[in-house]
Scaffold this motif. Structure first.
Motif, PDB file in Angstrom:
ATOM      1  N   GLN A 150     -77.025  54.772   4.093  1.00 10.77           N
ATOM      2  CA  GLN A 150     -77.709  55.190   5.321  1.00 10.77           C
ATOM      3  C   GLN A 150     -76.811  55.968   6.296  1.00 10.77           C
ATOM      4  N   TRP A 151     -75.565  56.172   5.897  1.00 13.12           N
ATOM      5  CA  TRP A 151     -74.636  56.874   6.814  1.00 13.12           C
ATOM      6  C   TRP A 151     -75.115  58.299   7.093  1.00 13.12           C
ATOM      7  N   ASN A 152     -75.526  59.034   6.058  1.00 17.12           N
ATOM      8  CA  ASN A 152     -75.964  60.432   6.281  1.00 17.12           C
ATOM      9  C   ASN A 152     -77.162  60.472   7.224  1.00 17.12           C
ATOM     10  N   SER A 153     -78.083  59.503   7.072  1.00 19.80           N
ATOM     11  CA  SER A 153     -79.238  59.480   7.960  1.00 19.80           C
ATOM     12  C   SER A 153     -78.802  59.234   9.408  1.00 19.80           C
ATOM     13  N   ALA A 154     -77.792  58.349   9.578  1.00 17.16           N
ATOM     14  CA  ALA A 154     -77.284  58.089  10.933  1.00 17.16           C
ATOM     15  C   ALA A 154     -76.611  59.328  11.518  1.00 17.16           C
ATOM     16  N   PHE A 155     -75.849  60.027  10.659  1.00 20.31           N
ATOM     17  CA  PHE A 155     -75.186  61.245  11.150  1.00 20.31           C
ATOM     18  C   PHE A 155     -76.218  62.277  11.592  1.00 20.31           C
TER      19      PHE A 155
END
Length: 556
Positions: A150-155
């Motif tokens: 989910q890191w890319n979505s948070a970025f």
């Protein structure tokens, strides 16, 4: 209507009745203005219903610059009117701001405050997003670290939020800048907050024998107004059988900053100096004595009070714009000219119609009159200073009024050739006007001989001898009168001698006016004719001294 004008008198019953008089506010209008070179005389008209008995008529908002000593009141009515004391009172100036400008500023400032609140909120939101973005991804979850998937979505979420806030901030800042510039422009358009002069209220004490409709005339002298003369000189040089003609247009340039606008008034200009004074200054005796050096003062001694300056000297220093039917031929527009009223002591020019002159200092230009002359044309040259021949016209003032000093716009045969100046010219007095260079008359000045000696053991005198020649030629196809002006130096020291040599062409005028050493030659030049003028002089002075040439103009 029956006219009654009574002088202000100190009658006891009249003064007692005025003590209980009621104040009547009256409206007045400026009816006539006479402008002097250094002041103006303003006449106001007041129409008011007077009750029987004593009353005080108040005229409010008159300029501070008026001279209370010059106030004069006259009037008329159907009943007898007694004019008592006339009082000039100081009243505070009206300093009310421009309500429209202040309302606009209030609205703009309120709008600017609202946008400042928006800017503060967007800035805080941007800082909060940045702080959230600075946290490590493993710390973003609530109970457990955020899954790595989910890191890319948070970025992407953080980046999109920052982009939206940035766009909103740019738009808000641009709007705030626009408002700041608009506020600055409106503030600049406001009248400057200056210390305004107070106004004057005029109180006129009246006593009417019965109820009457009165018409009063109030006149006063006011400073801050003046007029200066200007002239248009239009020369037609003629030619053939036509004689030269000159039209001299007299103009008045009026400007005023008296504190009141002159709207739709009867205007006149006068040559009288209203503020110059009524009589010649009193001349006091003057004593001459040897200069005595000042006595040194002891330490700690009191200094004497400085000597008071002479009151007379202070006063002297201070005292100044189908086949259509044939159209009618155009009618050339002409300038209205004033009516001259002259006597042995002064001249007044009454401008036709009603005139408005604002109190903003803008110059109003009026034609006072025009006169045609048949001048004598003369070519003048001063070859020692400028080898150019200048055309001038000689004429006499044929008017009943003097020509006052002023600038002259010069035209020759319909062409503007320059700006000149005219001095004071009395009625009947002759004067010259210049009309530019005459290229068909050539002037050349060349040295013929110069001799200087060096002193010897037996001759302790220096000698300087000079000889010049001026050649004038007429290239016109008609004769013309020519005047050449030249000079030799003069000495006021007996040790320096200057002598004119015999080869000098005898001058027509040995001394021009009061100018020592200045000579002139006047002659008629035929077409193609040439004339030579010689000027020769010799100067002697002691060999142990040096000499200098100094200008010595006559005082005006």
């Amino acid at each position: 209507m029956r006219t009654i004008m009574l002088a202000a008198t100190a009658l006891t019953p009249f003064a007692a009745s005025l003590a209980a008089a009621a104040d009547l506010d009256a409206r007045s209008r400026i009816d006539a203005v006479t402008v002097y070179p250094d002041a103006a005389l303003v006449t106001r008209v007041v129409e008011i219903d007077l009750p029987a008995g004593a009353s005080n008529v108040l005229l409010k908002g008159l300029p501070y610059a008026l001279d209370p000593a010059s106030l004069r009141v006259s009037g008329e009515g159907t009943a007898a009117i007694g004019i008592g004391a006339v009082e000039a009172r100081l009243a505070p100036a009206d300093t009310k701001p421009d309500t429209a400008i202040e309302a606009r500023l209030k609205s703009l400032r309120a709008d600017r405050e609202g946008w400042q609140t928006t800017l503060d909120a967007l800035t805080a939101k941007s800082e909060m997003i940045r702080r959230f973005a600075q946290s490590s991804p493993e710390k973003l979850g609530d109970d457990k670290p955020l899954d790595i998937g989910q890191w890319n979505s948070a970025f992407d979420t953080v980046g999109a939020a920052l982009a939206r806030v940035g766009d909103d901030l740019r738009a808000a800042r641009a709007r705030a800048r626009d408002l700041d510039e608009e506020i600055k422009a409106v503030e600049a358009s406001r009248p400057r907050q200056q210390t305004k002069q107070p106004m004057r209220d005029i109180a006129i004490a009246l006593d009417a024998s019965g109820a009457t409709k009165a018409k009063l005339s109030v006149s006063y002298r006011v400073s801050g107004a003046s007029w200066r003369p200007a002239y248009d000189a239009r020369l037609d040089t003629g030619g053939g059988s036509r004689k030269p003609t000159l039209e001299l247009v007299r103009r008045a340039q009026i400007f005023q900053r008296t504190g009141e606008d002159w709207g739709d008034v009867s205007l006149a200009v006068s040559t009288t100096r209203a503020l110059r004074g009524a009589q010649a200054p009193d001349v006091q005796p003057e004593r001459i004595a040897f200069w005595e050096p000042p006595v040194p003062m002891a330490a700690g001694a009191a200094r004497p009070a400085p000597m008071a300056k002479s009151v007379q000297m202070d006063a002297a220093r201070s005292a100044q714009e189908a086949i259509a039917p044939a159209a009618p031929p155009p009618v050339v527009a002409t300038e209205q000219q004033s009516v001259l009223q002259a006597d042995a002591w002064q001249a007044n020019f009454v401008v036709p119609g009603r005139i408005s002159v604002p109190a903003d200092g803008a110059t109003k230009n009026f034609a006072l009159g025009a006169r045609r002359y048949e001048p004598a044309l003369i070519v003048k040259a001063s070859p020692a200073l400028d080898p150019t021949a200048y055309l001038s016209a000689h004429l006499e003032n044929a008017e009943d009024a003097p020509l006052l000093p002023g600038s002259v716009s010069v035209q020759r045969d319909g062409v503007f050739v320059g700006q000149g100046a005219l001095g004071a010219v009395a009625p009947g007095e002759g004067f010259d006007l210049g009309f530019g260079a005459d290229d068909r008359v050539t002037v050349a000045r060349v040295p013929v001989k110069r001799k200087e000696n060096e002193p010897t053991w037996y001759n302790q005198t220096k000698i300087d001898q000079r000889d010049t020649k001026t050649v004038v030629k007429n290239l016109h196809d008609f004769p013309i009168k020519t005047v050449i002006v030249d000079r030799i130096p003069f000495s006021e020291n007996t040790a320096i001698t200057v002598e004119q040599l015999p080869q000098t062409t005898p001058p027509t005028e040995k001394q021009v006016g009061d100018k020592r050493g200045v000579m002139s030659w006047t002659f008629d030049l035929k077409p193609g004719e040439q004339k030579e003028i010689r000027v020769a002089w010799r100067m002697k002075w002691p060999a142990d001294r040096d000499v200098v040439f100094q200008p010595a103009p006559n005082p005006k």
